[in-house]
Design an enzyme around this catalytic site. Sequence first.
Site, short mmCIF file in Angstrom:
data_model
loop_
_atom_site.label_atom_id
_atom_site.label_comp_id
_atom_site.label_asym_id
_atom_site.label_seq_id
_atom_site.Cartn_x
_atom_site.Cartn_y
_atom_site.Cartn_z
N CYS A 259 19.01 -22.23 11.02
CA CYS A 259 17.76 -22.94 11.31
C CYS A 259 17.38 -23.93 10.22
O CYS A 259 16.88 -25.01 10.51
CB CYS A 259 16.63 -21.93 11.49
SG CYS A 259 16.83 -20.99 12.99
N1 LIG Z 1 20.89 -17.21 14.72
C1 LIG Z 1 19.61 -17.51 14.72
O1 LIG Z 1 18.84 -16.89 14.00
C2 LIG Z 1 19.07 -18.62 15.63
C3 LIG Z 1 17.68 -18.72 15.76
C4 LIG Z 1 17.16 -19.69 16.60
C5 LIG Z 1 18.00 -20.59 17.27
N2 LIG Z 1 19.36 -20.49 17.11
C6 LIG Z 1 20.18 -21.44 17.88
O2 LIG Z 1 20.76 -20.77 18.98
C7 LIG Z 1 22.04 -21.30 19.24
C8 LIG Z 1 23.08 -20.18 19.21
O3 LIG Z 1 23.10 -19.65 17.90
P1 LIG Z 1 23.69 -18.22 17.57
O4 LIG Z 1 23.20 -17.92 16.19
O5 LIG Z 1 23.43 -17.26 18.66
O6 LIG Z 1 25.26 -18.57 17.54
P2 LIG Z 1 26.46 -17.51 17.46
O7 LIG Z 1 27.59 -18.24 16.85
O8 LIG Z 1 26.00 -16.22 16.90
O9 LIG Z 1 26.80 -17.22 19.00
C9 LIG Z 1 27.24 -18.18 19.89
C10 LIG Z 1 28.24 -17.55 20.85
O10 LIG Z 1 28.60 -18.54 21.81
C11 LIG Z 1 29.98 -18.39 22.11
N3 LIG Z 1 30.46 -19.64 22.69
C12 LIG Z 1 30.80 -20.80 22.09
N4 LIG Z 1 31.13 -21.73 23.00
C13 LIG Z 1 30.98 -21.15 24.22
C14 LIG Z 1 31.14 -21.61 25.56
N5 LIG Z 1 31.50 -22.84 25.84
N6 LIG Z 1 30.92 -20.73 26.55
C15 LIG Z 1 30.53 -19.46 26.29
N7 LIG Z 1 30.35 -18.98 25.06
C16 LIG Z 1 30.56 -19.83 24.03
C17 LIG Z 1 30.61 -18.01 20.80
O11 LIG Z 1 31.85 -17.36 20.98
C18 LIG Z 1 29.53 -17.08 20.20
O12 LIG Z 1 29.76 -15.73 20.54
C19 LIG Z 1 22.28 -22.40 18.21
O13 LIG Z 1 21.89 -23.62 18.77
C20 LIG Z 1 21.33 -22.02 17.10
O14 LIG Z 1 20.90 -23.16 16.38
C21 LIG Z 1 19.91 -19.51 16.30
#
Ligand SMILES: NC(=O)c1ccc[n+]([C@@H]2O[C@H](COP(=O)([O-])OP(=O)(O)OC[C@H]3O[C@@H](n4cnc5c(N)ncnc54)[C@H](O)[C@@H]3O)[C@@H](O)[C@H]2O)c1
Length: 418
Positions: A259
């Site tokens: 973030c």
């Molecule tokens: N981690 C946090 O605290 C947080 C908080 C708020 C927002 N976000 C946002 O949420 C989004 C996801 O973040 P995250 O932390 O969950 O990421 P992450 O890397 O933990 O998880 C993402 C998942 O998506 C999968 N993936 C990638 N491409 C794919 C596709 N085409 N089809 C299906 N699955 C696919 C990956 O294998 C992975 O398991 C990002 O945009 C991030 O900025 C994250």
Amino acid sequence: MDVLVIGLGYVGLPLAIQAVRSGLRVTGYDTSEQIVAGLMAGRSHVDDISDADVAEMLAAGFRATTDEAAAGPQDVIVICVPTPLSEADGPDLSAVRAATGTAGRLLRSGTLVSLESTSYPGTTEEVVRPLLEKASGLTAGIGFWLAFSPERIDPGNPVYGFRNTPKIVGGLTPSCTDAAQAFYAQICDQVVRAKSAREAEMAKLMENTYRHVNIALVNEMAIFCRELDIDLWDAIRCAATKPFGFQAFYPGPGVGGHCIPIDPNYLSYKVRTLGYPFRFVELAQEINSRMPSYVTDRAAELLNRHAKPVNGAKVLLLGVTYKRDIADQRETPARPLARKLLSRGAQVSYHDPYVPDWQVDGQAVARRTDLDAALADADLVILLQAHQAYDPAHLAGAARLLLDTRGVVPDAPHVEAL
Ligand SMILES: NC(=O)c1ccc[n+]([C@@H]2O[C@H](COP(=O)([O-])OP(=O)(O)OC[C@H]3O[C@@H](n4cnc5c(N)ncnc54)[C@H](O)[C@@H]3O)[C@@H](O)[C@H]2O)c1
């Protein structure tokens, strides 16, 4: 209601479990074989979700799959895939595009598609909408519903989880917002309607940028307060007693996670398309990313004062995750710090109850598991993450020389705060 969660990471998995607990039929689709196999075997890879939680989901009918054909059709599709930076430090929406393609092939008339991945304002309308319309042959706002709903997950937060954190929804049209509100009202306590998807996208980036800028502000203050012989930690403690108009932010060794270091770049990218920079974000980026170098210099200075060169000094890093009490190491400032110490010849080791092994540029860093022995061995201890496992008074008693980047260790002649 059938719900498909695309991307089962830090955002998608907590959402999936909440939807299961709310009685919805949930399928998870992820491109990672390892993650899907782990979940189907009852293993969680996400902080805050235990193996028991995964077992509960499986018992309630949750299934994870890497097979797109086995994932549909659905009433609701939520996209929770990563939005990293490209090599040129611009947005990399390749995962969003791929996941949108999947959603487009699976949606049917009346499906709600909700994008949760953080991105710049306009992504839902300009990137996601045309891909969905092309893949499905339907029109957003008429044939299916499309909305943006930013995730606000705060890993390791014992008070605020998915359910009790208000959820913003912004649809492409008011009917899209209605559909998103109807879905999220089933899985969280409070839904906040944005005027449209753009305001919902902006709200998320505003929250992150606000933290980014304020952390940079105190980091810059930490540097000059030291030269002015002012204890900034004490000044913040005093300022924080003001019951209105002030929120405390604290200096540290740099920012990590997704973030703070990454998301504001999405906003500055969008602003740059207007022909001018978003100066606050770029300045904050510059200050926060310099902190690991600053901590390295402070470590060298401290060792020098005790007649010890960095070259050959045994330096113990305590806590190498990006945040306290979680295992996530993404963008952790511990990595650039270790890199700089190693390049100056320090013998770096680390202790972290959450990190069983740790590499910097592909090289393993020695892990210490016996904290007391590690503290006794080190010429210098650098506290990077104040995990609850660390008792600050004990650290002060056991370390020979300690640099405290979190301002938690009691004052002592051999302890220095950032
Ligand atoms: N981690 C946090 O605290 C947080 C908080 C708020 C927002 N976000 C946002 O949420 C989004 C996801 O973040 P995250 O932390 O969950 O990421 P992450 O890397 O933990 O998880 C993402 C998942 O998506 C999968 N993936 C990638 N491409 C794919 C596709 N085409 N089809 C299906 N699955 C696919 C990956 O294998 C992975 O398991 C990002 O945009 C991030 O900025 C994250």
